[in-house]
Design a protein around this motif. Structure first.
Motif: not given
Length: 392
Positions: A313-321, A323-333, A340-345
């Motif tokens: 899971l940590h590798a996936a979250v770092y990959a998302l960061r 790719a997005a070029g910023a810290v992405v909010p994460i919440r879940g199990s 779940h992660a959030v990108l601006p609308g």
């Protein structure tokens, strides 16, 4: 079909005959799916009325979508259009409760919170806690929406003994998912859920949340491993990593929280053992964190779901960061590897797809997946959004 209809339109007249005056009407401004207004709204009170409405829709070639509280109506791939919204609000109530057998038949339009309140009077509960606060039983089951308790009890579908529904041709049917327990996805019901017979659990005598501050995905990884190593039988392990402070790269402290349930002495002992393993900065309380069991996104955001083995899971979250070029909010199990992660609308469709492609490249070798579950309508129509039956 036009949403501007004469009051005695033949389809509307037929729907009124089926459901009664006041329970069939032309759709209004609030009756939309993916920003497109439906043509009619109907509120049947019985399975027979549901069947009659669906037979009429089939005969007339009308596209139908069930609606409970509407909390997830815009999730999944946007339909090309909806002619008939079938409101399940009158299909509500705890119809047959058998406390000794640990089952209850509940109408599809019943709010999950109302079910829990009724069951609590008998010292029981439904071991499902969908994050959509106004979710109905039918809406929860349609997409198998599950919250923190999934860690211990499985998905919402795993709590179902039997479901009654009406297929698109208006034929009443039944489905027993017992042999499919543990499988992902919704109830695999093609039609409108009328009621479900649910398996119940005793209310726990005591509940404690053991929480500790975290700032990085790697910290979360280590704490989840420590929790599982302690064998404290958690009911849930959840993480919340918020967005970075605007105009900085500083990651504000998030939180990892573990829910322990059971008899009071055992819960206290397990909580103390886990708190000792976590070290400094731990809190143990009988109240859930404010963020617990809530989605981190709103209707105007691009919402992603990441599912991966917990070790990765940590590798996936770092990959998302990355790719997005910023810290992405994460919440879940965190204890299940599903967050779940959030990108601006305002993130454009091409940018969303590029981020997804980068994350999926990392997940491919790890047996994981990343999908968009909801987005503003213009974005949802231009990106690869998960099908509603494959949301959970």
């Amino acid at each position: 079909m036009s949403s501007v209809l004469p009051p005695r339109h033949p389809v509307l007249r037929a729907l009124i005959d089926i459901c009664g005056p006041g329970f069939a009407r032309p759709a209004g401004p609030a009756d939309t799916v993916a920003a497109r207004r439906a043509s009619f709204v109907v509120g049947p009170a019985t399975a027979t009325a549901v069947a009659d409405a669906l037979r009429l829709a089939t005969t007339r070639g009308l596209a139908v979508m069930p609606r409970g509280a509407g909390t997830k109506l815009d999730w999944g791939t946007p339909p090309p259009g909806v002619d008939l919204l079938l409101d399940t609000g009158r299909l509500a109530g705890v119809w047959h409760h058998h406390p000794d057998e640990g089952t209850a038949e509940v109408g599809a339009g019943t709010p999950v919170r109302a079910v829990q309140a009724a069951l609590a009077l008998h010292g029981q509960r439904l071991a499902a806690d969908p994050p959509s606060s106004r979710a109905t039983v039918g809406g929860m089951l349609a997409v198998n929406e599950s919250g923190p308790l999934r860690h211990r009890y499985g998905s919402a579908a795993d709590q179902v003994q039997h479901v009654s529904y009406v297929d698109p041709a208006g034929v009443p049917r039944a489905f027993a998912p017992g042999a499919r327990r543990g499988r992902p996805g919704g109830m695999e019901v093609d039609g409108v859920i009328v009621s479900a017979t649910l398996r119940l659990e005793p209310m726990p005598a005591a509940r404690r949340w053991v929480s500790v501050a975290v700032s990085t995905p790697l910290q979360v990884h280590h704490l989840v491993a420590a929790t599982l190593a302690q064998r404290v039988e958690p009911s849930a392990i959840e993480v919340d990593l918020p967005r970075a402070v605007p105009q900085t790269t500083v990651q504000p402290p998030g939180s990892l929280a573990v829910l322990l349930e059971g008899a009071a002495p055992g819960v206290q002992e397990r909580a103390a053992r886990l708190a000792k393993a976590f070290g400094d900065g731990v809190t143990v309380t009988g109240m859930a964190p404010q963020w617990w069991g809530r989605y981190p996104f709103g209707r105007d955001d691009v919402a992603l779901r990441i599912a991966v083995p917990i070790a990765d899971l940590h590798a996936a979250v770092y990959a998302l960061r990355d790719a997005a070029g910023a810290v992405v909010p994460i919440r879940g199990s965190a204890g299940l590897g599903m967050v779940h992660a959030v990108l601006p609308g305002t993130t454009g469709p091409e940018r969303v797809e590029a981020i997804l492609d980068a994350v999926r490249g990392v997940l491919l070798a790890r047996g994981g997946r990343a999908v968009v579950i909801s987005a503003p309508p213009s974005t949802a129509r231009a990106v690869d959004v998960a099908d509603r039956r494959d949301l959970f």
